[in-house]
Design an enzyme around this catalytic site. Structure first.
Site, PDB file in Angstrom:
ATOM      1  N   ARG A  29       6.176  -0.824  -4.107  1.00 55.63           N
ATOM      2  CA  ARG A  29       5.718  -1.389  -2.839  1.00 55.63           C
ATOM      3  C   ARG A  29       4.750  -2.549  -3.054  1.00 55.63           C
ATOM      4  O   ARG A  29       4.480  -3.315  -2.140  1.00 55.63           O
ATOM      5  CB  ARG A  29       5.030  -0.303  -1.999  1.00 55.63           C
ATOM      6  CG  ARG A  29       5.968   0.804  -1.602  1.00 55.63           C
ATOM      7  CD  ARG A  29       5.200   1.980  -1.030  1.00 55.63           C
ATOM      8  NE  ARG A  29       4.625   1.686   0.276  1.00 55.63           N
ATOM      9  CZ  ARG A  29       5.273   1.796   1.425  1.00 55.63           C
ATOM     10  NH1 ARG A  29       6.526   2.198   1.428  1.00 55.63           N
ATOM     11  NH2 ARG A  29       4.688   1.517   2.571  1.00 55.63           N
ATOM     12  N   LYS A  69       7.387  -4.583  -2.061  1.00 60.98           N
ATOM     13  CA  LYS A  69       8.755  -4.177  -1.763  1.00 60.98           C
ATOM     14  C   LYS A  69       8.973  -4.058  -0.262  1.00 60.98           C
ATOM     15  O   LYS A  69       9.991  -4.453   0.267  1.00 60.98           O
ATOM     16  CB  LYS A  69       9.043  -2.843  -2.458  1.00 60.98           C
ATOM     17  CG  LYS A  69      10.462  -2.325  -2.237  1.00 60.98           C
ATOM     18  CD  LYS A  69      11.469  -3.184  -2.964  1.00 60.98           C
ATOM     19  CE  LYS A  69      12.886  -2.707  -2.803  1.00 60.98           C
ATOM     20  NZ  LYS A  69      13.844  -3.759  -3.205  1.00 60.98           N
ATOM     21  N   CYS A 111       0.836  -1.202   0.000  1.00 61.24           N
ATOM     22  CA  CYS A 111       0.000   0.000   0.000  1.00 61.24           C
ATOM     23  C   CYS A 111       0.878   1.262   0.000  1.00 61.24           C
ATOM     24  O   CYS A 111       1.957   1.267   0.580  1.00 61.24           O
ATOM     25  CB  CYS A 111      -0.942   0.107   1.177  1.00 61.24           C
ATOM     26  SG  CYS A 111      -2.147  -1.197   1.281  1.00 61.24           S
TER      27      CYS A 111
HETATM   28  O1  M6R Z   1      13.415  -4.205   3.210  1.00 54.95           O
HETATM   29  P1  M6R Z   1      13.983  -5.496   3.693  1.00 54.95           P
HETATM   30  O2  M6R Z   1      15.424  -5.679   3.302  1.00 54.95           O
HETATM   31  O3  M6R Z   1      13.780  -5.716   5.163  1.00 54.95           O
HETATM   32  O4  M6R Z   1      13.152  -6.621   2.948  1.00 54.95           O
HETATM   33  C1  M6R Z   1      13.310  -7.973   3.254  1.00 54.95           C
HETATM   34  C2  M6R Z   1      12.689  -8.856   2.208  1.00 54.95           C
HETATM   35  O5  M6R Z   1      11.324  -8.624   2.121  1.00 54.95           O
HETATM   36  C3  M6R Z   1      13.317  -8.632   0.833  1.00 54.95           C
HETATM   37  O6  M6R Z   1      14.700  -8.810   0.856  1.00 54.95           O
HETATM   38  C4  M6R Z   1      12.714  -9.614  -0.196  1.00 54.95           C
HETATM   39  O7  M6R Z   1      13.096 -10.921   0.093  1.00 54.95           O
HETATM   40  C5  M6R Z   1      13.106  -9.210  -1.611  1.00 54.95           C
HETATM   41  N1  M6R Z   1      11.952  -9.246  -2.447  1.00 54.95           N
HETATM   42  C6  M6R Z   1      14.098 -10.109  -2.238  1.00 54.95           C
HETATM   43  O8  M6R Z   1      14.469  -9.706  -3.503  1.00 54.95           O
END
Ligand code: M6R
Length: 608
Positions: free
Chosen positions: A27, A603, A2
């Protein structure tokens, strides 16, 4: 997950809102909408699917007005459809809201409001907010929002507008990010900085339990109880181009190509002739010497960076490191205390599970260092110390440049600890620093040499539904990241295995033509990996190897070889992953997938 955008000023709001929402596409969303006040009514336009649908609606309807709110919705309560898309309004149509997160007690509130005579149109939890504002309003939107906040439970951010006070926008944050952008005679508000970066780089970041009352010439920050809040203005040093595609077909490809520059920026000022210099961390020497254990906690790609970090820290500093998935860590009563250092890793700095893990660790007496990219994010603000990744906005859902910066953060943090704890001699330190300095140029070389061949053989990947990634040691950790990258954007089922573990079950799945990507960059265990590659070759697998330049032997065992320049054994991960990112990108593109916004993913994962 969102996205909220709001504008109040003297320009046409619709264009600013749609443009801001585009910057929040990364996102993840399944529907979108805006409400623009034309001086008499709020015109609400909503669409399902991509933002291009909303843009078409705006073109056709030409909403006129200098104040408005917008939203991209990632469905939680109620399916993605027009009725459930935001903005939502009350029975009179005079209050409009957009909302991120979850109102946990919405069912009970909805029933109460229905009993009182309110009419609901959507299945969402959000709509209760509009009706609560209608119920509580007595001439002051701020007060109505405060009463609403006192009534609801959950983790959320919302932005409200009422035709009764058309020169005002009011927003509140509880566990879901909100940024206020400060202009001259105009104000902006959004879930993330890229949405407003084109207009201003002067921002206020809201904390949990705070709200903001925006008018054209004033921004009042306060707690939800109404106590005034003083906050420094944060000047963001990203430029608007950083949030654009700059001629690349997708953000992911742009971000892969940006890695050398991003890593140079990461290293600026952090290495000197004496070794690693991390001015931003203010640990005392005594403190750094006392830690007997390190925990790394993160999700997804960030978690994979921690798996590499474990090898690097254990080798260079000789402290035991445990790596945990944040959603597991928080519920398993982890054994941590004051002698444990916890590193949380998060590109966005807003991942709900990682944030909860950080709080859990602090609650148990541990100090927390965050490796994060987003200045002012919740994790950055709550951690005891922060090492910023400095890679600029990462827009594609698949993380690439943030991952390599996370690896770099582990390398230099390990060297920093090794320096202070004297587990590293000055010669080894100097060798490591000089190897690190070469990495950006080595990545440039990999992209130049490998992108074309990868494009060619990614074509063959379009036919497969399964792939296997194998490696040992650091290569195994990289295999896990390569496999995640491929599956999340190309929807090819991919698994990563420790190469030596294959024969304990998974080898049964290897048949003629099965794609196997074998990482063979670790000199100390090279022969062992070669034997494992032979095991899959014997079953007629189709093998692509990632190996060090000069390795001719590997050609006998692999159908394709993607070479990387030689470096210290502990640092090969940052080079090996580049070809795997490119492979995932081209496989996804050739399969016709939505590279930057893969299905079902967001994201920034701000719900548990
Ligand atoms: O923003 P963050 O690094 O905490 O996010 C963690 C995961 O959601 C993120 O790395 C996700 O696995 C990606 N889509 C991988 O490419």
């Amino acid at each position: 997950m969102c996205g909220i955008v709001g504008y109040l000023g003297n320009q046409e709001a619709a264009e600013i809102l749609v443009d801001g929402l585009k910057k929040l596409e990364y996102r993840g969303y399944d529907s979108a909408g805006i409400a623009v006040y034309d001086g008499e009514n709020s015109k609400i336009l909503r669409s399902v699917g991509k933002l291009s649908e909303l843009a078409k609606l705006v073109d056709t309807n030409q909403p006129v007005g200098v104040v408005g709110i917008g939203h991209t919705r990632w469905a939680t309560h109620g399916k993605p459809c027009l009725d459930n898309a935001h903005p939502h309004s009350d029975c009179t149509g005079k209050f409009v809201v957009v909302h991120n997160g979850i109102i946990e007690n919405y069912l009970h509130l909805r029933e109460e409001l229905i009993e009182e005579g309110h009419k609901f149109i959507s299945e969402t939890d959000t709509e209760v907010l509009a009706h609560l504002l209608e119920k509580f309003y007595d001439g002051d939107l701020v007060k109505a929002v405060q009463k609403t906040v006192a009534t609801i439970k959950g983790a959320y951010a919302f932005l409200a507008f009422t035709e009764h006070e058309p020169d005002r926008l009011v927003a509140v944050r509880e566990d879901s990010p909100l940024v206020v952008g400060l202009g001259e005679g105009e104000q902006f508000i959004a879930s993330d900085i890229p949405a407003i970066l084109k207009h201003t780089n002067r921002v206020y970041i809201l904390n949990d339990g705070e709200m903001v009352d925006l008018s054209r010439d004033a921004v009042k920050l306060m707690t939800v109880k109404g106590e005034p809040v003083k906050r420094e203005i944060l000047t963001v040093d990203w430029n608007p181009e950083m949030a654009e595609k700059s001629g690349f077909e997708h953000f992911m490809l742009k971000e892969i190509h940006e890695q050398p520059e991003a890593l140079r920026r990461f290293l600026t000022g952090r290495l000197n002739e004496k070794g690693v210099h991390l001015e931003e961390l203010n640990f005392t020497v005594e403190e750094l010497r006392k830690y007997s254990k390190i925990f790394v906690v993160a999700c997804g790609t960030a978690y994979h960076s921690g798996l590499v970090g474990k090898y690097v820290i254990e080798q260079l500093v000789r402290i035991p490191v445990e790596v945990d998935i944040a959603s597991e860590f928080r519920y398993r009563s982890p054994l941590i205390d004051k002698s444990t250092l916890v590193i949380v890793v998060s590109q966005s700095g807003e991942t709900a599970d990682t944030l909860a893990a950080l709080r859990e660790a602090q609650g148990r007496g541990a100090r927390v260092v965050a490796f994060t990219n987003v200045v002012g994010s919740t994790i950055a603000r709550e951690a005891d110390q922060v090492l910023y990744l400095r890679v600029g906005p990462e827009i594609a859902v698949a993380s690439t440049k943030a991952y390599t910066a996370m690896l770099m953060a582990f390398y230099i943090f390990a060297l920093y600890l090794g320096q202070i704890r004297e587990t590293l001699g000055s010669e080894d330190l100097a060798k490591a620093v000089s190897a690190i300095k070469e990495i950006p140029a080595q990545i440039e070389k990999i992209i130049v040499n490998n992108e074309e061949p990868i494009k060619q053989f990614a074509e063959r990947f379009t036919q497969f539904e399964d792939a296997f990634f194998i490696g040992r040691g650091v290569d195994y950790a990289v295999a896990m990241e390569g496999s995640l990258k491929l599956k999340e954007i190309s929807y090819i089922h991919a698994e990563a295995y420790a190469a030596g573990e294959l024969k304990h079950g998974t080898l049964a799945l290897i048949i003629e033509g099965t794609p196997v990507i074998a990482l063979a960059t670790q000199k100390s265990i090279y022969e062992k990996v070669l034997s494992n590659i032979q095991e899959v070759r014997a079953r007629e697998a189709w093998v692509t190897a990632v190996a060090l330049e000069g390795d001719e032997e590997i050609k006998k065992s692999a159908d394709h070889v993607l070479y990387i320049p030689d470096t210290l054994e502990l640092f090969t991960s940052i080079l090996a992953i580049i070809s795997l990112q490119l492979l995932a990108y081209y496989a996804s593109k050739l399969r016709g997938c939505d590279v930057d916004q893969p299905r079902n993913l967001a994201k920034s994962v701000t719900v548990e």
